[in-house]
Design a protein around this motif. Structure first.
Motif, PDB file in Angstrom:
ATOM      1  N   ALA A 194      28.268  21.615 -13.055  1.00 32.40           N
ATOM      2  CA  ALA A 194      28.950  22.424 -14.168  1.00 32.40           C
ATOM      3  C   ALA A 194      28.277  21.346 -15.633  1.00 32.40           C
ATOM      4  N   ASP A 195      28.667  20.386 -15.347  1.00 31.77           N
ATOM      5  CA  ASP A 195      28.352  19.219 -16.320  1.00 31.77           C
ATOM      6  C   ASP A 195      27.217  18.935 -16.680  1.00 31.77           C
ATOM      7  N   GLY A 196      26.232  19.008 -15.797  1.00 38.73           N
ATOM      8  CA  GLY A 196      24.787  18.668 -15.260  1.00 38.73           C
ATOM      9  C   GLY A 196      24.650  16.646 -14.923  1.00 38.73           C
ATOM     10  N   PHE A 197      25.750  16.833 -14.155  1.00 41.43           N
ATOM     11  CA  PHE A 197      24.998  16.271 -12.318  1.00 41.43           C
ATOM     12  C   PHE A 197      24.713  16.187 -11.364  1.00 41.43           C
ATOM     13  N   TYR A 198      23.917  15.301 -10.703  1.00 36.56           N
ATOM     14  CA  TYR A 198      23.336  15.568  -9.437  1.00 36.56           C
ATOM     15  C   TYR A 198      23.795  15.491  -8.637  1.00 36.56           C
ATOM     16  N   PRO A 199      24.786  15.676  -7.113  1.00 35.73           N
ATOM     17  CA  PRO A 199      24.911  14.928  -6.546  1.00 35.73           C
ATOM     18  C   PRO A 199      24.566  14.505  -4.977  1.00 35.73           C
ATOM     19  N   THR A 200      24.030  13.547  -4.813  1.00 36.73           N
ATOM     20  CA  THR A 200      22.541  12.891  -4.404  1.00 36.73           C
ATOM     21  C   THR A 200      23.240  12.635  -2.839  1.00 36.73           C
ATOM     22  N   GLY A 201      24.140  13.077  -2.828  1.00 42.97           N
ATOM     23  CA  GLY A 201      24.334  12.698  -0.846  1.00 42.97           C
ATOM     24  C   GLY A 201      24.157  11.305  -0.381  1.00 42.97           C
ATOM     25  N   ASP A 202      24.091  10.859  -1.134  1.00 51.72           N
ATOM     26  CA  ASP A 202      24.724   9.307  -0.880  1.00 51.72           C
ATOM     27  C   ASP A 202      25.906   8.937  -0.764  1.00 51.72           C
ATOM     28  N   LEU A 203      26.861   7.799   0.248  1.00 52.34           N
ATOM     29  CA  LEU A 203      27.828   7.847   0.347  1.00 52.34           C
ATOM     30  C   LEU A 203      27.750   5.805  -0.231  1.00 52.34           C
ATOM     31  N   CYS A 204      28.465   6.092  -1.501  1.00 50.15           N
ATOM     32  CA  CYS A 204      28.587   4.454  -2.109  1.00 50.15           C
ATOM     33  C   CYS A 204      30.227   3.999  -3.168  1.00 50.15           C
ATOM     34  N   ARG A 205      30.400   2.760  -2.717  1.00 48.17           N
ATOM     35  CA  ARG A 205      31.710   2.688  -3.952  1.00 48.17           C
ATOM     36  C   ARG A 205      30.905   1.742  -5.173  1.00 48.17           C
ATOM     37  N   GLU A 206      32.155   1.479  -5.907  1.00 45.07           N
ATOM     38  CA  GLU A 206      31.875   1.125  -7.285  1.00 45.07           C
ATOM     39  C   GLU A 206      32.952   0.376  -7.242  1.00 45.07           C
ATOM     40  N   ASP A 207      32.375  -0.825  -7.587  1.00 43.44           N
ATOM     41  CA  ASP A 207      33.543  -1.727  -7.946  1.00 43.44           C
ATOM     42  C   ASP A 207      33.665  -1.492  -9.624  1.00 43.44           C
ATOM     43  N   ALA A 208      34.955  -3.032  -9.653  1.00 47.05           N
ATOM     44  CA  ALA A 208      36.136  -2.492 -11.578  1.00 47.05           C
ATOM     45  C   ALA A 208      34.430  -2.880 -12.581  1.00 47.05           C
ATOM     46  N   ASP A 209      33.202  -3.959 -11.903  1.00 40.65           N
ATOM     47  CA  ASP A 209      32.429  -4.492 -12.717  1.00 40.65           C
ATOM     48  C   ASP A 209      31.172  -3.503 -13.069  1.00 40.65           C
ATOM     49  N   GLY A 210      31.251  -2.389 -12.431  1.00 42.50           N
ATOM     50  CA  GLY A 210      30.111  -1.737 -12.041  1.00 42.50           C
ATOM     51  C   GLY A 210      28.770  -2.126 -11.957  1.00 42.50           C
ATOM     52  N   TYR A 211      29.196  -2.696  -9.902  1.00 48.39           N
ATOM     53  CA  TYR A 211      28.212  -2.924  -9.059  1.00 48.39           C
ATOM     54  C   TYR A 211      28.859  -1.661  -8.082  1.00 48.39           C
ATOM     55  N   LEU A 212      27.082  -1.268  -7.819  1.00 46.88           N
ATOM     56  CA  LEU A 212      27.285  -0.312  -6.690  1.00 46.88           C
ATOM     57  C   LEU A 212      26.999  -0.555  -5.128  1.00 46.88           C
ATOM     58  N   TYR A 213      27.338  -0.428  -4.161  1.00 50.13           N
ATOM     59  CA  TYR A 213      27.806  -0.589  -3.356  1.00 50.13           C
ATOM     60  C   TYR A 213      26.997   0.977  -2.030  1.00 50.13           C
ATOM     61  N   PHE A 214      25.430   0.390  -1.914  1.00 48.45           N
ATOM     62  CA  PHE A 214      25.318   1.753  -1.019  1.00 48.45           C
ATOM     63  C   PHE A 214      25.909   1.719   0.541  1.00 48.45           C
ATOM     64  N   VAL A 215      26.363   2.691   1.065  1.00 45.23           N
ATOM     65  CA  VAL A 215      26.295   2.836   2.671  1.00 45.23           C
ATOM     66  C   VAL A 215      26.101   3.587   3.263  1.00 45.23           C
ATOM     67  N   ALA A 216      25.785   4.858   3.294  1.00 41.38           N
ATOM     68  CA  ALA A 216      25.607   5.795   3.778  1.00 41.38           C
ATOM     69  C   ALA A 216      24.568   6.578   3.408  1.00 41.38           C
ATOM     70  N   ARG A 217      23.841   7.854   4.414  1.00 46.37           N
ATOM     71  CA  ARG A 217      24.087   9.123   3.313  1.00 46.37           C
ATOM     72  C   ARG A 217      24.420   9.937   4.393  1.00 46.37           C
ATOM     73  N   ARG A 218      24.619  11.045   3.708  1.00 45.28           N
ATOM     74  CA  ARG A 218      25.751  12.059   3.602  1.00 45.28           C
ATOM     75  C   ARG A 218      25.397  13.209   4.430  1.00 45.28           C
ATOM     76  N   GLY A 219      23.984  12.917   3.982  1.00 49.03           N
ATOM     77  CA  GLY A 219      23.670  14.872   4.735  1.00 49.03           C
ATOM     78  C   GLY A 219      22.124  14.485   6.211  1.00 49.03           C
ATOM     79  N   ASP A 220      21.268  14.560   6.597  1.00 47.62           N
ATOM     80  CA  ASP A 220      20.582  15.049   7.596  1.00 47.62           C
ATOM     81  C   ASP A 220      18.874  13.262   7.210  1.00 47.62           C
ATOM     82  N   MET A 221      19.081  13.342   5.686  1.00 44.23           N
ATOM     83  CA  MET A 221      17.930  12.163   5.422  1.00 44.23           C
ATOM     84  C   MET A 221      17.465  10.825   5.976  1.00 44.23           C
ATOM     85  N   ILE A 222      16.524  10.453   7.198  1.00 47.04           N
ATOM     86  CA  ILE A 222      16.206   8.804   7.669  1.00 47.04           C
ATOM     87  C   ILE A 222      15.516   8.510   6.408  1.00 47.04           C
ATOM     88  N   LYS A 223      16.209   7.062   6.394  1.00 48.27           N
ATOM     89  CA  LYS A 223      14.961   6.364   5.529  1.00 48.27           C
ATOM     90  C   LYS A 223      14.137   5.344   6.041  1.00 48.27           C
TER      91      LYS A 223
END
Length: 538
Positions: free
Chosen positions: A406-435
């Motif tokens: 509703a506020d314009g964000f796109y749910p990417t399906g990527d499971l990630c974590r973000e640290d206090a310094d704003g660095y993003l870490y990709f962990v896995a895909r939530r859905g059925d996508m194969i890269k």
């Protein structure tokens, strides 16, 4: 010129032509064009399209090998404000029919042949109604908006016209002149949809990702800074332009006034030949292709360390950056490639190993619980949601409410974590996508194709880790009772239904009782992936 006019690809290209008119824009084995010549050719193409009846918002599909012709046609379309669907040169007849129908294509511009593909034959298979079609006045139930097809070689295709006939329209007495084209370009707005890219989704049908002119004009220059691109660089991308990564890299190079170098074909030998003969000093590649290019270049006596992107990544000081401390740039088709990154010459801090980096070009991101949508604490795992930057305008023909929050964000399906310094870490895909090899493959799309093959009772497709491909597409198949299937026969059948990169590299045969399921009957994908991997290695 207003701000909204400045934030369009035609305006960006015009600035580069003014700055770099005599500089090579595109170099190929037999031909090279300057920015001024590319401007002239794309203007001619644009005026031809206008005379043919195209205009702002016209749905135009482009099917061509990388190079001068592709860029001329693409820029011509952008200059009149058309909406271009990028068609893969790997597409099957069925995929081609799907794209032409669902994108509402009105005009198709295409090469007739590339490598072992004859797109005239594929079009005939994709759209049987073409057999009775009249060139320039098509009326097809399977592609109801399609009116004209132009091929660089239309011989034997009564329903198509040659590209030369299209270009000749620009020279007719009634054709619009440069003054009218300039006026049209001024009416192209930043918010206008510009390109549709088909990418495998969470359903059996590919998604149609739509991006606007602002993204095409503003995101590539921002990303070019992270790739350290300079005006005198001669960049050879290894991803084709019909994929978002290849398109974005092409626009990055043009945005800084550099030179794009395209090989005669995507074979390693032709790529190495281009590096050796066309003064390539930059390569955009990774994974198994980078390994093969390095080996091929060394075999030709090329100093790979002198070519950025082919040699090892180094800091500005020249010191090697260990792979774990190189930025693992993260992006997707929906975000116009990179949304999180660090510059290629920056060594990540030791405690940031494996990070993708911080946001690019004003992207906003948040990590939420995928079930509740509530934000998780810093450092906790959740689904990445994005807003702003170069985010798509949506999926073609999909309601905005079904795509964005509703506020314009796109749910990417990527499971990630973000640290206090704003660095993003990709962990896995939530859905059925194969890269795999930088391309997205929906396992559901591959399963749907397998179900069409006679003798297949139950197919299950998964992705397993692969050191060269990132992930490898694999499948487990339960044969119908009394049917004897072979791995090769299934792959042969799938090659008629799917692009080559979607065809499973390994297929194992199992019984239905072998399929691991939850108590509610859902397949445990992680377990079946492990089972397939164990049987492959056995």
């Amino acid at each position: 010129m207003s701000t909204t006019q400045q934030q369009t690809l035609p305006a960006l290209f015009a600035r580069k032509v003014a700055e770099r008119g005599d500089h090579p824009a595109v170099a190929m084995a037999g031909e090279s064009v300057t920015y001024a010549e590319l401007e002239r050719r794309s203007a001619h193409f644009a005026r031809a399209l206008l005379q043919a009846g195209a205009g702002k918002g016209a749905r135009i599909a482009l099917l061509s090998a990388d190079g001068i012709f592709w860029l001329t046609a693409f820029l011509g379309c952008m200059r009149i404000g058309a909406l271009v669907s990028l068609v893969s040169t790997l597409c099957t007849s069925r995929e081609l029919a799907h794209i032409l129908r669902t994108s509402d294509t009105q005009f198709l511009v295409a090469n007739r042949r590339f490598l072992n593909h004859d797109y005239g034959e594929k079009l005939g298979e994709a759209l049987p109604g073409l057999a009775n079609g009249e060139a320039g006045a098509l009326r097809l139930v399977d592609a109801p908006y399609l009116r004209a097809i132009w091929l660089d070689d239309a011989e034997g295709m009564a329903w198509a016209e040659p590209v030369d006939a299209l270009l000749a329209l620009a020279d007719s007495p009634a054709a619009p002149g440069d003054d009218l084209l300039a006026a049209l370009e001024r009416e192209v707005a930043a918010s206008d949809d510009a390109v549709i890219v088909y990418t495998s989704g969470s359903t059996s049908a590919p998604k149609a990702v739509t991006h606007c002119q602002r993204t095409l004009a503003c995101h590539p220059p921002a990303v070019a800074e992270y790739f350290l691109l300079k005006p005198d660089d001669r960049m050879m991308p290894t991803l084709p332009v019909f994929w978002l990564g290849g398109l974005v890299m092409a626009l990055e190079v043009l945005s800084v006034g550099g030179t794009l170098v395209y090989p005669q074909s995507p074979s390693v030998d032709d790529m190495v030949e281009a590096i050796a003969t066309l003064a390539v000093n930059r390569v955009n590649s990774w994974g198994d292709m980078m390994v093969k290019l390095r080996e091929g270049a060394r075999g030709r006596g090329i100093d790979v360390d002198s070519i950025i992107g082919l040699g090892e990544f180094r800091e500005a000081s020249g010191e090697l950056i260990p792979p774990p401390l190189q930025a693992n740039l993260l992006g997707m088709s929906e975000t116009f490639a990179v949304h999180s990154a660090e510059p290629l010459d920056v060594r990540l801090p030791a405690d940031k190993a494996g990070a993708s980096g911080r946001t690019v070009n004003g992207y906003q991101r948040r990590i939420v619980n995928p079930e509740t949508g509530e934000a998780v604490a810093t450092g906790e795992l959740g689904e990445l949601q994005l807003r702003g930057g170069g985010l798509m305008t949506g999926f073609y023909k999909r309601e905005r409410e079904s795509v964005f929050t509703a506020d314009g964000f796109y749910p990417t399906g990527d499971l990630c974590r973000e640290d206090a310094d704003g660095y993003l870490y990709f962990v896995a895909r939530r859905g059925d996508m194969i890269k795999t090899r930088s391309a997205n493959v929906s396992r559901l799309e591959v399963e749907a194709a397998l179900r069409e093959v006679p003798g297949v009772a139950i197919p299950v497709v998964a992705g397993i880790d692969d050191p060269e491909y990132g992930q490898r597409v694999v499948a487990a198949v339960v044969p119908a009772e009394g049917v004897d299937l072979s791995e090769e026969s299934l792959r042969d059948a799938l090659r008629e239904l799917l692009s080559s990169y979607k065809v499973p590299r390994n297929i194992v045969f199992i019984s239905e009782s072998d399929i691991p399921r939850t108590s509610t009957g859902k397949i445990r994908l992680a377990e079946i992936g492990a089972m397939i991997a164990s049987r492959i290695s056995a």
